[in-house]
Design an enzyme around this catalytic site. Sequence first.
Site, PDB file in Angstrom:
ATOM      1  N   GLY B  13     -38.387 -26.256   3.673  1.00 32.89           N
ATOM      2  CA  GLY B  13     -37.087 -25.977   3.066  1.00 32.89           C
ATOM      3  C   GLY B  13     -35.963 -26.725   3.755  1.00 32.89           C
ATOM      4  O   GLY B  13     -35.797 -26.640   4.963  1.00 32.89           O
ATOM      5  N   PHE B  16     -29.731 -24.538   4.313  1.00 28.81           N
ATOM      6  CA  PHE B  16     -28.975 -24.303   5.552  1.00 28.81           C
ATOM      7  C   PHE B  16     -29.893 -23.897   6.708  1.00 28.81           C
ATOM      8  O   PHE B  16     -29.778 -24.419   7.815  1.00 28.81           O
ATOM      9  CB  PHE B  16     -27.928 -23.217   5.336  1.00 28.81           C
ATOM     10  N   GLU B 173     -16.065 -17.028  -8.378  1.00 26.47           N
ATOM     11  CA  GLU B 173     -15.665 -18.434  -8.314  1.00 26.47           C
ATOM     12  C   GLU B 173     -15.805 -19.116  -9.669  1.00 26.47           C
ATOM     13  O   GLU B 173     -14.928 -19.882 -10.085  1.00 26.47           O
ATOM     14  CB  GLU B 173     -16.478 -19.156  -7.231  1.00 26.47           C
TER      15      GLU B 173
END
Lengths: 425, 425
Positions: B13, B16, B173
């Site tokens: 992965g 982050f 958002e």
Amino acid sequence: MAKQERKKVIVVGGGFGGLNCARRIAKNKNCDVLVLDRRNHHLFQPLLYQIAMAGLSPADISTPIRSVFRKKDNVRVLMAEVESINPETKIVGTSAGEFPFDYLVLACGSEHSYFGHEDWEDFAPGLKTVEQAIEIRRRVLTAFEKAEASTDPDELRQWLTFIVIGGGPTGVELAGALGEITRFTLSHDFRSIDPSAARVILVEAGPRVLAAFHEDLGKRAKRDLENLGVQLWTNCRVTDVNAEGVKIGAEWVQAKTVIWAAGVKPSPLNKQLGAPTDRQGRVHVTGDCSLANAKNIFVIGDQAHFEDAKGETLPGLAPVAIQQGKFVADLISREIKNKPREQFAYLDKGQMATIGRRRAVVEVGKLHFGGMIAWYLWLLIHIYFLIGFKNRIFVMWQWFYSYVTYKRGARLITERDWHSHAPRT
Amino acid sequence: MAKQERKKVIVVGGGFGGLNCARRIAKNKNCDVLVLDRRNHHLFQPLLYQIAMAGLSPADISTPIRSVFRKKDNVRVLMAEVESINPETKIVGTSAGEFPFDYLVLACGSEHSYFGHEDWEDFAPGLKTVEQAIEIRRRVLTAFEKAEASTDPDELRQWLTFIVIGGGPTGVELAGALGEITRFTLSHDFRSIDPSAARVILVEAGPRVLAAFHEDLGKRAKRDLENLGVQLWTNCRVTDVNAEGVKIGAEWVQAKTVIWAAGVKPSPLNKQLGAPTDRQGRVHVTGDCSLANAKNIFVIGDQAHFEDAKGETLPGLAPVAIQQGKFVADLISREIKNKPREQFAYLDKGQMATIGRRRAVVEVGKLHFGGMIAWYLWLLIHIYFLIGFKNRIFVMWQWFYSYVTYKRGARLITERDWHSHAPRT
């Protein structure tokens, strides 16, 4: 001055021809302009190869058509597909309804032609739309990733063989960029790939690349491409393409990535006009760019077959489309004031093609030259003609960055399907 | 110092968690790191909504994973899908072959969850990948184009109704950006659309938006959203979604554009670990982020269920993944030197969400505030954490440009299929 009746002008196509025509007509406050395109954006085609080669993002070279006409109240923009054209009733039928016109300007451009082998498209995508550019980018970047993961030398060679079919400006630009990528990107970012296994082959049926340019420039381009490690196979006719590679004459060349840059055909809309077309399908137009059988319908750019005073057919280049677009706009404005029509004359300002990072060939009238000065000129002109201030800054910065770092700014592989549960290839 | 045996660390992965873990381990010259991801790029997820809302291009917030490790000779990056994990033989099976490991770090993140209603995805795409963001952008921009061409008031209203399902940060958002677009973009670029017909509805099953934030900030967000014309429907449970709209309780609300921001589930890889999972499917990990039954396998970020010392489960936020990634990297380096393991402790640096052009809410410990200062802080932090110098400049320039002109830089509609003969919708 007597009050004039407002004229309805429909412009189909938001490419170089259509956009320049509509912008010019929009200045005439006695005209209502309707711009139709099946896309919402104008695409700066000459830099499309940079999207395919991961140098630029689609938005860098695209402008929403309606943004171009943001401040023009007499222009309406609709995203719609033209379905029918009736010269008698003067009505255009579209996916968004029917629209009457006094003048109709068709500037629908061209798409790829596989000369009857449409089944080749799956294996050798062409480069005319943003989607196709992204598909080519996906294939090229995936090929490097697959090569990095490969342990079989034969398979590795297939992943690292890139074939570009067609030695015109697009083919030369693609092959040059590929040569650059295999030479410079491979060595730094990958661990297992052997750069010497990478091959870029440019296949051209004719005797030389850039056939439309002066012979010196063809030679120059050949040398520049070979310096980038590109193999030029001229006089080679492609007879078949499949998932394994390309058949040239009787021999198969194995390659996982094949790009088509060999031929174009005009919009299929031409069949509806009831006007004669040439062998490629382009509509014959008269000296004022209108149809012989419908003087208020104009066809410009790649879609038209225009013969100049010397009997030569104008090539499918952006400057031809731009000049024709402006010419037709002026003609309409003059005709509304009852002034007579003039004949279109193409002012040849030259042509250019770029090869890799800092080589280009430029031809202006009798002058022709190559090398780094040509590349700067190429850069300058392309950035100048990019529509939109923001895009210019962006593209310049991207170029500067890539130039200094050898990195490419848009190296992301995107899948064809957006579903989260879609199988990944 | 005695020569140490080299350790094989596999990180799965490139989000982050994985990226921060691999970067930290790469500093340890006694480790060989293999980074596996089915994507070739790291994606800056917090700005993904900006792609969907045509503010940024995918390449602006993506970095090729292998570029991040360009100069790290002990790191190999492979684009491959993990197919199996065998804790006993310590082998990871992938689409690119099998790889042995001494340590395995799983940081595969999460995807959308429709809570068993997977058929809703076609009508209400989620926002986790670049492809999904582009699909949402396509739908939103197409809706305006269809509305501009529409002559039927009912149809017009359906095209101009946008429903966002889920009142977390992503939903807020998206709704804020949509509110901004309908308010500011419509009036200038379109001729026929009636802005008063446009509706943006944010549907939340709970009693308020931003449930994870302090109550004051939920109220603040509500006020800011309503100022942008967004309707907040709280305590509203979605019971069905189809091509016509959304069913809320027993009532159908017609809308052509629906976006899903309501729930996530971890990578399906979790089922292979033979370890207990929570109700959402996240793997239970011990205090050092490893599996109870395989101490050399770590699971971090959204994929893991981690309970802190107080017994609270850590939320699926980027800072959690980043801190866990670095923690695990340090743990491995220490363990190689025969030092004991420590327990992970999350340092909560706060959370934030942005609403439209210059409003945000920020929560840092006991401090919480909103408004323009919060927005500048949000901007600063997001740009700071964007990986890659070039991307930062780009994104700043895009923002500055959009801020001044109210234009959005990436307003192009791209089709799902790249074939030139594909039917266009």
